[in-house]
Design an enzyme around this catalytic site. Structure first.
Site, PDB file in Angstrom:
ATOM      1  N   TYR A   7      20.213  54.077  17.332  1.00 22.47           N
ATOM      2  CA  TYR A   7      19.168  54.457  16.487  1.00 22.47           C
ATOM      3  C   TYR A   7      19.456  53.501  15.553  1.00 22.47           C
ATOM      4  O   TYR A   7      20.617  53.057  14.948  1.00 22.47           O
ATOM      5  CB  TYR A   7      19.317  55.947  15.461  1.00 22.47           C
ATOM      6  CG  TYR A   7      18.153  56.652  15.704  1.00 22.47           C
ATOM      7  CD1 TYR A   7      16.897  56.223  15.631  1.00 22.47           C
ATOM      8  CD2 TYR A   7      18.003  58.071  16.491  1.00 22.47           C
ATOM      9  CE1 TYR A   7      15.641  56.631  15.726  1.00 22.47           C
ATOM     10  CE2 TYR A   7      16.779  58.495  16.484  1.00 22.47           C
ATOM     11  CZ  TYR A   7      15.800  58.009  16.390  1.00 22.47           C
ATOM     12  OH  TYR A   7      14.600  58.753  16.531  1.00 22.47           O
ATOM     13  N   GLU A  42      16.889  52.075  12.740  1.00 24.09           N
ATOM     14  CA  GLU A  42      15.844  51.882  11.903  1.00 24.09           C
ATOM     15  C   GLU A  42      16.083  51.030  10.965  1.00 24.09           C
ATOM     16  O   GLU A  42      17.061  51.005  10.273  1.00 24.09           O
ATOM     17  CB  GLU A  42      15.256  53.353  11.310  1.00 24.09           C
ATOM     18  CG  GLU A  42      14.434  54.358  12.256  1.00 24.09           C
ATOM     19  CD  GLU A  42      14.596  55.609  11.728  1.00 24.09           C
ATOM     20  OE1 GLU A  42      15.590  56.115  11.306  1.00 24.09           O
ATOM     21  OE2 GLU A  42      13.483  56.313  11.746  1.00 24.09           O
ATOM     22  N   ASP A  47      -4.565  37.169  18.963  1.00 25.27           N
ATOM     23  CA  ASP A  47      -4.040  38.144  19.971  1.00 25.27           C
ATOM     24  C   ASP A  47      -3.468  37.518  21.198  1.00 25.27           C
ATOM     25  O   ASP A  47      -4.583  37.049  22.221  1.00 25.27           O
ATOM     26  CB  ASP A  47      -5.021  39.489  20.222  1.00 25.27           C
ATOM     27  CG  ASP A  47      -4.381  40.525  21.077  1.00 25.27           C
ATOM     28  OD1 ASP A  47      -3.379  40.110  21.791  1.00 25.27           O
ATOM     29  OD2 ASP A  47      -4.853  41.387  21.057  1.00 25.27           O
ATOM     30  N   THR A  96       1.917  40.816  23.585  1.00 28.47           N
ATOM     31  CA  THR A  96       2.904  41.622  24.660  1.00 28.47           C
ATOM     32  C   THR A  96       3.938  40.691  25.429  1.00 28.47           C
ATOM     33  O   THR A  96       3.651  39.764  25.945  1.00 28.47           O
ATOM     34  CB  THR A  96       2.074  42.446  25.565  1.00 28.47           C
ATOM     35  OG1 THR A  96       1.106  41.673  26.523  1.00 28.47           O
ATOM     36  CG2 THR A  96       1.185  43.432  24.638  1.00 28.47           C
ATOM     37  N   LYS A 104       2.985  40.903  30.208  1.00 26.24           N
ATOM     38  CA  LYS A 104       2.004  40.388  31.157  1.00 26.24           C
ATOM     39  C   LYS A 104       2.401  38.988  31.598  1.00 26.24           C
ATOM     40  O   LYS A 104       3.380  39.129  32.289  1.00 26.24           O
ATOM     41  CB  LYS A 104       0.655  40.506  30.338  1.00 26.24           C
ATOM     42  CG  LYS A 104       0.161  41.605  29.783  1.00 26.24           C
ATOM     43  CD  LYS A 104      -1.123  41.672  29.134  1.00 26.24           C
ATOM     44  CE  LYS A 104      -1.545  42.773  28.528  1.00 26.24           C
ATOM     45  NZ  LYS A 104      -1.204  43.490  27.292  1.00 26.24           N
ATOM     46  N   ARG A 123       7.929  46.035  29.260  1.00 32.04           N
ATOM     47  CA  ARG A 123       6.727  46.494  28.399  1.00 32.04           C
ATOM     48  C   ARG A 123       7.060  46.690  27.053  1.00 32.04           C
ATOM     49  O   ARG A 123       7.837  47.143  26.668  1.00 32.04           O
ATOM     50  CB  ARG A 123       6.392  47.854  29.163  1.00 32.04           C
ATOM     51  CG  ARG A 123       5.396  48.400  28.631  1.00 32.04           C
ATOM     52  CD  ARG A 123       4.845  49.396  29.542  1.00 32.04           C
ATOM     53  NE  ARG A 123       4.579  48.914  31.004  1.00 32.04           N
ATOM     54  CZ  ARG A 123       3.467  48.305  31.214  1.00 32.04           C
ATOM     55  NH1 ARG A 123       2.364  48.420  30.318  1.00 32.04           N
ATOM     56  NH2 ARG A 123       3.137  47.752  32.362  1.00 32.04           N
TER      57      ARG A 123
HETATM   58  N1  DSN Z   1      -4.218  47.289  28.950  1.00 30.78           N
HETATM   59  C1  DSN Z   1      -4.284  45.945  28.661  1.00 30.78           C
HETATM   60  C2  DSN Z   1      -4.975  45.201  29.884  1.00 30.78           C
HETATM   61  O1  DSN Z   1      -4.992  45.591  30.903  1.00 30.78           O
HETATM   62  O2  DSN Z   1      -5.539  44.080  29.456  1.00 30.78           O
HETATM   63  C3  DSN Z   1      -4.568  45.547  27.610  1.00 30.78           C
HETATM   64  O3  DSN Z   1      -4.078  46.588  26.466  1.00 30.78           O
END
Ligand code: DSN
Length: 439
Positions: free
Chosen positions: A58, A60, A211, A237, A240, A246
């Site tokens: 933990y 925080e 974004d 993110t 990707k 993730r």
């Molecule tokens: N779910 C993601 C995507 O497939 O683009 C975006 O949050």
């Protein structure tokens, strides 16, 4: 051959039910084509970090300012991840705690806005994300979103349209006076240049958030222009095109660091997932290598080859093509009766995994859709090249054309399995394998 989905196979064997499911998923990922544009195959090092004892802690707060004892090592893990994120993207400050891209976006809004403030962002069916103010997202209940979209489609091959309508963005900015403009998308196949967004934001005194969730790896690998230093805040993110675990992250100017950090914790989240933060640190380092630059360029080349193959089969490409890691197709000219939902299902049965997607101004619902979204990032990681992409495009068209013929679908399934067998994403996770190199 026994395929495993974890570097800790022997220990997972203590729970045969979970071990079996993980093994089944490893089989699915290795024997079918992974064309979901937001997915990738992480490295074994990322898998190992995420599977580490760091999950027990933990923590925080932030490095040097934790609410629990025993965080000496965790502080170093998070500092390392923050330092690497800043070095990779040239950012002044990084917050690596967001559990997901949606959390990163929510935290950025919370840091920059008051409830009820106006935000200008891309509409979901034009390529935007749920958190860009969709009525289904909590974002639209807290802030007042105004949507921009794409230019109309045109038959002119030199100017096919369906690109961000910057005239509309500028006009809406002028009339709506947003506090924040959001650039970025989840289903947009073109480069998003941050400069015109900056100019428009400056012209009305708005802040700019980018974004970067989808093209983060393309930016890190030098294949796309970076919004860092142009946008006030960049959210992303890590799983990707960036090919990490993730999760999410936020990059910002030093003067916004405190507001961003407070918005993530305690504003939105509790304890950070430090095992995932360690996985993020691993992927940031991997993305600084020459091999990753080559990967980012290969993703763009492969996606172009996939797009060209689909177009040659008579499938219409939204915006006429692609210059990133994804292709958005409009199925209607190929087969007016075929919905995105049916296409996704029949392709799934043939071992081709992708997602249905609305196309701009889609007459069908978001659940049914008239389009498909395909990405090449994952299979590029597995080692496929333009030749394989052309073959995949032909398999997709064959599958869709013969969707009522079980025998033909079976033949496609066998060819898919053969192709996947030549490009295993995790050869090192097969029992008896040594080393961590991909095939
Ligand atoms: N779910 C993601 C995507 O497939 O683009 C975006 O949050």
């Amino acid at each position: 051959m026994r395929r495993s989905g974890t570097p800790f196979d022997a220990w997972l064997a203590d729970d045969p039910e979970v071990a079996d499911l993980v093994g089944q998923e490893a089989d699915r990922q290795s024997t079918t084509l992974q064309l979901i544009a937001s997915e990738n195959f992480t490295s074994p090092a990322v898998l190992a970090a995420v599977g580490s004892v760091l999950t027990n802690k933990y923590s925080e707060g932030y490095p040097g300012r934790r609410y629990y004892g025993g965080n000496r090592v965790i502080d170093e893990v998070e500092e390392l991840a923050r330092r690497r994120a800043c070095a990779l993207f040239g950012a002044e400050h990084a917050n690596v705690q967001p559990h997901a891209g949606a959390n990163a976006n929510l935290a950025a809004y919370q840091a920059l806005l008051q409830p009820g403030d106006t935000v200008l962002a891309m509409r979901l069916d034009q390529g935007g994300h749920l958190t860009h103010g969709s009525p289904a997202s909590i974002t639209s209940h807290i802030w007042r979103f105004v949507a921009y979209g794409l230019t109309p489609a045109s038959d002119d091959p030199e100017a096919p349209g369906e690109v961000i309508d910057f005239d509309q963005v500028a006009a809406l900015a002028k009339t709506e006076r947003p506090k924040l403009i959001v650039a970025g998308a989840t289903a947009y196949p073109r480069v998003i240049d941050p400069e015109p967004f900056r100019e428009i934001a400056d012209s009305v005194g708005a802040l700019l958030m980018f974004d970067l969730a989808h093209p983060a790896g393309l930016v890190a690998g030098g294949a796309h222009p970076s919004p860092v230093g142009i946008a006030d805040v960049v959210t992303l993110t890590t799983h990707k095109t960036l090919r990490g675990p993730r999760g999410g992250a936020i990059l910002c100017r030093a003067d916004l660091a405190k507001a961003i950090d407070s918005a993530v914790f305690p504003g939105l989240q509790g304890g950070p997932l430090e095992h995932v933060v360690a996985g993020k640190a691993v992927c940031f380092a991997e993305a600084m290598t020459p091999a990753f630059r080559a990967y980012a360029a290969a993703v763009v080349d492969n996606t172009r080859a996939l797009a060209a193959g689909l177009a040659a089969e008579g499938i219409r490409l939204v915006s006429g093509g692609t210059d990133n890691h994804l292709v958005l197709v409009d199925l209607r000219p190929f087969d007016a009766e075929l919905t995105g939902k049916e296409a996704q299902e029949v392709l799934d049965r043939s071992g081709i995994t992708l997602n249905r997607n609305t196309i701009p101004d889609d007459p069908r619902s978001a659940f049914v859709t008239s389009g498909l979204r395909l990405g090449a990032a994952a299979e590029t990681t597995a080692g496929m090249g333009p030749g394989e992409m052309a073959r995949i495009a032909a398999l997709i068209a064959r599958c869709l054309r013969s969707r009522a013929e079980e025998e033909a679908l079976g033949a496609v399934r066998r060819e898919v399995a053969e192709l996947c067998a030549a490009f295993p994403p995790y050869p090192m996770l097969v029992s008896g394998a040594t080393g961590t190199e991909r095939g």
